[in-house]
Design a protein around this motif. Structure first.
Motif, PDB file in Angstrom:
ATOM      1  N   ALA A  95      53.416  25.345  45.349  1.00 34.33           N
ATOM      2  CA  ALA A  95      54.851  25.254  45.626  1.00 34.33           C
ATOM      3  C   ALA A  95      55.630  24.665  44.452  1.00 34.33           C
ATOM      4  CB  ALA A  95      55.092  24.399  46.873  1.00 34.33           C
ATOM      5  N   PHE A  96      54.958  24.392  43.325  1.00 37.01           N
ATOM      6  CA  PHE A  96      55.683  23.917  42.140  1.00 37.01           C
ATOM      7  C   PHE A  96      56.395  25.073  41.432  1.00 37.01           C
ATOM      8  CE2 PHE A  96      52.468  20.214  41.496  1.00 37.01           C
ATOM      9  CZ  PHE A  96      52.883  19.676  42.698  1.00 37.01           C
ATOM     10  N   SER A  97      56.040  26.313  41.784  1.00 33.91           N
ATOM     11  CA  SER A  97      56.664  27.480  41.156  1.00 33.91           C
ATOM     12  C   SER A  97      56.662  28.629  42.164  1.00 33.91           C
ATOM     13  CB  SER A  97      55.920  27.871  39.869  1.00 33.91           C
ATOM     14  OG  SER A  97      54.579  28.193  40.162  1.00 33.91           O
ATOM     15  N   GLU A  98      56.967  29.836  41.711  1.00 31.00           N
ATOM     16  CA  GLU A  98      56.968  31.001  42.589  1.00 31.00           C
ATOM     17  C   GLU A  98      55.566  31.230  43.167  1.00 31.00           C
ATOM     18  OE1 GLU A  98      59.446  32.837  43.538  1.00 31.00           O
ATOM     19  OE2 GLU A  98      61.052  32.644  42.039  1.00 31.00           O
ATOM     20  N   ASN A  99      55.499  31.566  44.459  1.00 30.02           N
ATOM     21  CA  ASN A  99      54.190  31.790  45.079  1.00 30.02           C
ATOM     22  C   ASN A  99      53.704  33.232  44.938  1.00 30.02           C
ATOM     23  OD1 ASN A  99      55.100  33.349  47.637  1.00 30.02           O
ATOM     24  ND2 ASN A  99      56.376  31.505  47.677  1.00 30.02           N
ATOM     25  N   LEU A 100      54.607  34.198  44.745  1.00 24.54           N
ATOM     26  CA  LEU A 100      54.266  35.606  44.491  1.00 24.54           C
ATOM     27  C   LEU A 100      53.425  36.235  45.597  1.00 24.54           C
ATOM     28  CD1 LEU A 100      53.401  35.467  40.669  1.00 24.54           C
ATOM     29  CD2 LEU A 100      55.626  35.594  41.781  1.00 24.54           C
ATOM     30  N   ILE A 101      53.539  35.714  46.830  1.00 23.10           N
ATOM     31  CA  ILE A 101      52.743  36.263  47.923  1.00 23.10           C
ATOM     32  C   ILE A 101      53.072  37.737  48.147  1.00 23.10           C
ATOM     33  CG2 ILE A 101      52.357  36.134  50.415  1.00 23.10           C
ATOM     34  CD1 ILE A 101      52.713  33.106  50.206  1.00 23.10           C
ATOM     35  N   GLY A 102      54.362  38.079  48.062  1.00 25.73           N
ATOM     36  CA  GLY A 102      54.763  39.457  48.290  1.00 25.73           C
ATOM     37  C   GLY A 102      54.227  40.431  47.259  1.00 25.73           C
ATOM     38  N   ILE A 103      53.846  39.927  46.081  1.00 30.70           N
ATOM     39  CA  ILE A 103      53.229  40.775  45.058  1.00 30.70           C
ATOM     40  C   ILE A 103      51.716  40.761  45.206  1.00 30.70           C
ATOM     41  CG2 ILE A 103      52.997  41.162  42.574  1.00 30.70           C
ATOM     42  CD1 ILE A 103      55.671  39.766  42.189  1.00 30.70           C
ATOM     43  N   ALA A 104      51.163  39.577  45.505  1.00 29.41           N
ATOM     44  CA  ALA A 104      49.711  39.445  45.616  1.00 29.41           C
ATOM     45  C   ALA A 104      49.139  40.301  46.736  1.00 29.41           C
ATOM     46  CB  ALA A 104      49.338  37.979  45.835  1.00 29.41           C
ATOM     47  N   ILE A 105      49.935  40.559  47.760  1.00 30.37           N
ATOM     48  CA  ILE A 105      49.466  41.434  48.846  1.00 30.37           C
ATOM     49  C   ILE A 105      49.047  42.790  48.296  1.00 30.37           C
ATOM     50  CG2 ILE A 105      50.220  42.684  50.900  1.00 30.37           C
ATOM     51  CD1 ILE A 105      52.037  40.280  51.522  1.00 30.37           C
ATOM     52  N   PHE A 106      49.824  43.298  47.349  1.00 28.63           N
ATOM     53  CA  PHE A 106      49.515  44.601  46.765  1.00 28.63           C
ATOM     54  C   PHE A 106      48.373  44.513  45.750  1.00 28.63           C
ATOM     55  CE2 PHE A 106      53.909  44.759  48.182  1.00 28.63           C
ATOM     56  CZ  PHE A 106      53.945  45.950  48.890  1.00 28.63           C
ATOM     57  N   ALA A 107      48.013  43.295  45.355  1.00 21.33           N
ATOM     58  CA  ALA A 107      46.911  43.125  44.403  1.00 21.33           C
ATOM     59  C   ALA A 107      45.556  43.170  45.075  1.00 21.33           C
ATOM     60  CB  ALA A 107      47.072  41.793  43.659  1.00 21.33           C
ATOM     61  N   ILE A 108      45.518  42.896  46.378  1.00 16.48           N
ATOM     62  CA  ILE A 108      44.239  42.743  47.070  1.00 16.48           C
ATOM     63  C   ILE A 108      43.329  43.968  46.921  1.00 16.48           C
ATOM     64  CG2 ILE A 108      43.179  42.480  49.350  1.00 16.48           C
ATOM     65  CD1 ILE A 108      45.448  40.544  50.049  1.00 16.48           C
ATOM     66  N   PRO A 109      43.813  45.206  47.092  1.00 17.07           N
ATOM     67  CA  PRO A 109      42.898  46.350  46.909  1.00 17.07           C
ATOM     68  C   PRO A 109      42.280  46.409  45.516  1.00 17.07           C
ATOM     69  CG  PRO A 109      44.925  47.039  48.003  1.00 17.07           C
ATOM     70  CD  PRO A 109      45.150  45.637  47.530  1.00 17.07           C
ATOM     71  N   PHE A 110      43.063  46.051  44.497  1.00 17.74           N
ATOM     72  CA  PHE A 110      42.526  46.078  43.140  1.00 17.74           C
ATOM     73  C   PHE A 110      41.515  44.951  42.926  1.00 17.74           C
ATOM     74  CE2 PHE A 110      46.916  47.771  42.884  1.00 17.74           C
ATOM     75  CZ  PHE A 110      46.611  49.079  42.532  1.00 17.74           C
ATOM     76  N   GLN A 111      41.768  43.804  43.552  1.00 16.26           N
ATOM     77  CA  GLN A 111      40.806  42.707  43.455  1.00 16.26           C
ATOM     78  C   GLN A 111      39.500  43.071  44.140  1.00 16.26           C
ATOM     79  OE1 GLN A 111      43.557  39.716  45.149  1.00 16.26           O
ATOM     80  NE2 GLN A 111      43.172  38.487  43.329  1.00 16.26           N
ATOM     81  N   LEU A 112      39.595  43.678  45.313  1.00 18.04           N
ATOM     82  CA  LEU A 112      38.388  44.070  46.030  1.00 18.04           C
ATOM     83  C   LEU A 112      37.610  45.136  45.266  1.00 18.04           C
ATOM     84  CD1 LEU A 112      39.737  44.217  49.711  1.00 18.04           C
ATOM     85  CD2 LEU A 112      38.380  42.405  48.618  1.00 18.04           C
ATOM     86  N   ALA A 113      38.328  45.894  44.421  1.00 20.62           N
ATOM     87  CA  ALA A 113      37.657  46.900  43.597  1.00 20.62           C
ATOM     88  C   ALA A 113      36.967  46.275  42.387  1.00 20.62           C
ATOM     89  CB  ALA A 113      38.656  47.956  43.137  1.00 20.62           C
ATOM     90  N   GLY A 114      37.156  44.976  42.183  1.00 24.75           N
ATOM     91  CA  GLY A 114      36.463  44.275  41.107  1.00 24.75           C
ATOM     92  C   GLY A 114      37.187  44.257  39.781  1.00 24.75           C
ATOM     93  N   LEU A 115      38.470  44.622  39.746  1.00 24.02           N
ATOM     94  CA  LEU A 115      39.206  44.611  38.486  1.00 24.02           C
ATOM     95  C   LEU A 115      39.509  43.179  38.053  1.00 24.02           C
ATOM     96  CD1 LEU A 115      41.742  47.544  38.993  1.00 24.02           C
ATOM     97  CD2 LEU A 115      39.464  47.596  37.976  1.00 24.02           C
ATOM     98  N   ALA A 116      39.571  42.967  36.739  1.00 24.44           N
ATOM     99  CA  ALA A 116      39.832  41.640  36.191  1.00 24.44           C
ATOM    100  C   ALA A 116      41.270  41.218  36.491  1.00 24.44           C
ATOM    101  CB  ALA A 116      39.594  41.644  34.679  1.00 24.44           C
ATOM    102  N   PRO A 117      41.536  39.904  36.568  1.00 23.90           N
ATOM    103  CA  PRO A 117      42.881  39.423  36.937  1.00 23.90           C
ATOM    104  C   PRO A 117      43.991  39.968  36.051  1.00 23.90           C
ATOM    105  CG  PRO A 117      41.319  37.626  37.069  1.00 23.90           C
ATOM    106  CD  PRO A 117      40.579  38.780  36.473  1.00 23.90           C
ATOM    107  N   LEU A 118      43.765  40.038  34.742  1.00 24.53           N
ATOM    108  CA  LEU A 118      44.829  40.508  33.864  1.00 24.53           C
ATOM    109  C   LEU A 118      45.059  42.005  34.027  1.00 24.53           C
ATOM    110  CD1 LEU A 118      46.802  39.242  31.953  1.00 24.53           C
ATOM    111  CD2 LEU A 118      45.260  39.746  30.057  1.00 24.53           C
ATOM    112  N   THR A 119      44.002  42.749  34.297  1.00 27.59           N
ATOM    113  CA  THR A 119      44.156  44.179  34.573  1.00 27.59           C
ATOM    114  C   THR A 119      44.987  44.388  35.832  1.00 27.59           C
ATOM    115  OG1 THR A 119      42.016  44.662  33.544  1.00 27.59           O
ATOM    116  CG2 THR A 119      42.919  46.324  35.035  1.00 27.59           C
ATOM    117  N   VAL A 120      44.681  43.618  36.871  1.00 32.22           N
ATOM    118  CA  VAL A 120      45.447  43.706  38.120  1.00 32.22           C
ATOM    119  C   VAL A 120      46.907  43.346  37.868  1.00 32.22           C
ATOM    120  CG1 VAL A 120      45.698  42.754  40.442  1.00 32.22           C
ATOM    121  CG2 VAL A 120      43.419  43.218  39.522  1.00 32.22           C
TER     122      VAL A 120
END
Length: 773
Positions: A95-120
């Motif tokens: 909570a010290f900065s933006e939480n980006l939850i609304g963006i991270a939701i769309f990141a979940i499929p790419f994370q589950l696919a094993g892509l690196a954080p910067l690629t996602v």
């Protein structure tokens, strides 16, 4: 004019003279893919450099970490998402900065696919541009009922030059929910239903989860929209207002668990932006004439030291199209009978309440003149608006019984267009921050606004309205000559085309972080605690998720501030060790390459801790030139010997004495050009490289690796004297010269040295940005 029913553009687009003759679903997909292709083209070569490319090594790495953490937490521990593993032992550091939850939701499929954080992160950056363009297209399509003009408005909103100065802030690029919110409100207003109220609810919630700035700005704009539509359109029944109020109230309840942590940490740590800090992020009217140096059209005419957050000029073409809409739009568009409730020739008796209201207006204006307070300005404007809603004064046509509502009956624009114009005005006033009355009042009286650093981001609200009026102007021109569709689209693409310089983040996970993932020992303090290396620590922490004492954010908790100040003032002593012990730290890591001139003070502190028994050396890992050195705080890690590498202690002694130590991996350093150097014509790239396997070849990579120049080897006795363990590299020096900037290479570019050792392993030294004239 008959106001037609509207369904969300995600399902259908109404027919119009400019509609592309395709089935709605296919047309929607085609438009979305068009904006996706434009996003790839505008940011090229990002699409082929997804694992490494970043506009800088600051906020993009921080946001990549936030998205990765939030996505992981939403899967594994949703209730603990705000207790992120940084700034230990602070409460709810997300909570010290933006939480980006609304963006991270769309990141979940790419994370589950094993892509690196910067690629996602980079995939989401491209989707942010795409979504913004599509969202503005939907809004413009709702207002204009024309497809091609709406695409032009979407291009403007997605790629307005301000967005390219915000490449480091993915939450600003994901601005498409704002036009969708306005579109949902207009849709509900045209034909109230529970389904359309649900659209308002959904757009408001996801916008709030994506960007706290846009939650607050969009909330104010939403109230303005409802007020404008209520004034200019017909009266609504109780059911209409109950459904709308219920949707917004439910949205607030859904967002409450996300907002309460911000209130908690604000009260706990006194997190409020100072007036000076907010004023530095406030625009002036002159900033609306300044644009980013990344613009190919306008950039060459801007001063090089212009501040990125304040480059708000939308471009000449959108302003031209807005003027064209005002001048060339044909026919009256207002249809509501309520707007003609007072006949043009009717006279309205002047009543006592109007006299009283006039007196209040005069009094408020007098207070404004005498005291010049922001609150009195706002009160005067509100009272004047109410007065005009009832009836114009006689001098302004009051004898004909005219008011704003009856005047709107003669307008060529509908209430939706006027509501969009309200967003332009509101965004402009809000962007002025503490330089104008609107944001000053919000800053003083609404706690949430006092935590925002950059009021200039209100400009995005203005861009939403301007996207609509851009489409209206394009429609007016296309109605006269259909060829203008292609001309305007081409001109808009030319105007928004940027000239970007991408840097490259380090590839792979350094050995220390791989070990930490197996050991699972934390919390960890990594030194130095400076902002630039800290975001790299955070990005690498995605490989281990062990709590860090370090952190980077918009705010800073007390313990981290004490650690940083002690380090900066070189007060590394027994009291500093006590601070770390009380804060729960178990491991200390010294990153040799980043310590720089503070290496001696850090080494003296470590040596003192070893002598007292409070600090013990665990192990060393190859990293860069000087390596990563890991130590234990024995009072918090009594079983420290479990993690010790019983290697030779001579290496530690050499490090503490400021001497070089052996690396089992390939390493080197680029000495020229230095970061942010300015080169004229000739470019000299020089450095050195060493490896236990020998050096097979080296090359200079320029402009995101587009140019590859072989490097020559030469003797460097100074390097061999400092690192005497690599007999396979008799000529460690590297050099390459380019007499002039090659054609097609931008002035603002980057350079890297790529090393291939004798074993065939490839090592790239850090990317260095520079300017090449």
């Amino acid at each position: 004019m008959r106001i037609e029913n509207w369904r969300p553009a995600a399902f259908s687009i109404l027919n119009s003279p400019f509609s592309i003759r395709l089935r709605p679903a296919i047309r929607e997909s085609a438009v979305f893919l068009l904006f996706a292709a434009l996003a790839v083209a505008a940011t090229w070569p990002l699409a082929i450099r997804l694992p490494t490319a970043v506009p800088d090594l600051g906020d993009p790495l921080l946001n990549a970490w936030i998205i990765d953490w939030v996505g992981w937490a939403l899967i594994h521990n949703p209730l603990g998402v705000f207790q992120a593993p940084i700034f230990h032992p602070a409460e709810m550091p997300l909570a010290f900065s933006e939480n980006l939850i609304g963006i991270a939701i769309f990141a979940i499929p790419f994370q589950l696919a094993g892509l690196a954080p910067l690629t996602v992160y980079n995939i989401l950056l491209l989707l942010g541009f795409t979504h913004a363009g599509y969202g503005a297209f939907v809004l413009a399509r709702v207002v204009t009922r024309a497809t091609l003009p709406s695409i032009i408005g979407g291009i403007f909103f997605a790629f307005v030059s301000y967005k390219f100065d915000q490449l480091s802030h993915v939450q600003v690029l994901w601005s498409g929910w704002l036009p969708l919110l306005l579109a949902a409100v207009i849709a509900y207003w045209r034909r109230p239903s529970i389904g359309r109220a649900a659209l308002v609810f959904g757009a408001f919630v996801i916008n709030g989860l994506t960007n706290i700035h846009f939650l607050l700005f969009g909330g104010v704009a939403l109230l303005l929209t409802i007020a404008v539509l209520a004034v200019l359109d017909s009266k609504r029944d109780a059911r209409f207002w109950i459904q709308l109020a219920s949707a917004l109230a439910l949205a607030g309840l859904v967002l409450l668990p996300v907002l309460l942590p911000y209130r908690h940490v604000a009260e706990l740590y006194g997190m409020r932006r100072s007036r000076d800090e907010v004023r530095s992020g406030s625009a002036t009217p002159a900033n609306w004439l300044q644009t980013t140096t990344r613009s190919r059209v306008y950039g060459p005419y801007q001063p090089p030291d212009i501040r990125n957050e304040l480059t708000l000029f939308p471009g000449l073409l959108p302003l031209f199209l807005m003027a064209a809409a005002a001048v060339m739009t044909r026919g009256a568009r207002v249809s509501s009978p309520a707007l003609r409730a007072v006949p043009p020739g009717a006279r309205v008796e002047r009543r006592a309440p109007l006299i009283l209201l006039d007196g209040l207006i005069v009094g408020a204006a007098a207070v404004t003149v005498l005291l010049r307070t922001n609150l009195s300005i706002l009160v005067t404007i509100i009272l004047l608006a109410v007065r005009l809603l009832i009836r114009f004064p006689r001098a302004l046509g009051g004898d004909r019984g005219r008011s704003l509502r009856t005047a709107a009956a003669d307008s060529r624009f509908g209430p939706d267009a006027w509501a969009s114009a309200g967003w332009i005005v509101l965004g402009f006033l809000g962007s002025l921050g503490l330089n104008a009355f609107l944001y000053t009042i919000l800053y003083r009286h609404v706690a949430a606004f006092s935590a925002l650093r950059v009021p200039a981001r209100w400009a995005v609200i203005a861009y939403v309205g301007l996207a609509v009026w851009t489409a209206l102007g394009a429609k007016a021109l296309i109605e006269r000559r259909r060829v203008m569709a292609a001309v305007l689209a081409l001109l808009m693409l030319v105007e928004v085309t940027p000239a970007l310089r991408w840097m490259h983040a380090p590839v792979g996970v350094p050995p220390f972080y791989r070990w930490l993932a197996d050991a699972g020992v934390g919390p960890v303090l990594e030194l130095p605690p400076d902002a630039e290396p800290t975001v790299l620590y955070m990005l690498h922490s995605t490989a281990h998720r062990v709590p860090l004492m370090n952190g980077a954010s918009g705010f800073e908790p007390p313990v981290h501030r004490a650690i940083r100040e002690a380090y900066e003032q070189q007060r590394l002593d027994a009291a500093f060790t006590t601070l770390l012990e009380k804060s729960g730290a178990r491991l200390i890591v010294l990153h040799g390459d980043a310590l720089s001139h503070r290496t001696a003070s850090a080494a003296a502190w470590i040596e003192e801790g070893i002598e007292s028994g409070r600090i013990r050396f665990l192990r060393r890992f190859d990293s860069g030139v000087w390596g990563d050195w890991v130590f234990a705080l024995t009072r918090n890690l009594p079983d420290w010997t479990t993690y010790r590498d019983f290697g030779p202690e001579e290496r530690l002694r050499s490090f503490l004495d400021g001497k070089a130590t052996y690396n089992a991996s390939t390493f080197g350093r680029m000495e020229l050009p230095r970061p942010h150097d300015s080169q004229t014509r000739r470019l000299d790239v020089s450095g050195w490289a060493l490896s236990p396997h020998g050096i097979r070849s080296a090359a200079v990579l320029i402009d995101n690796g587009r140019l590859r120049i072989p490097m020559q080897h030469f003797q460097r006795p100074d390097v061999l004297a400092q690192f005497p363990w690599y007999p396979k590299v008799p000529e460690p020096g590297l050099h390459a010269t380019l007499p002039r900037r090659p054609k097609g290479t931008p002035r603002h570019t980057d350079v890297q040295i790529e090393i291939v050792d004798g074993a065939g392993h490839v090592t790239r030294l850090p990317s260095t940005p520079f300017t090449w004239h």
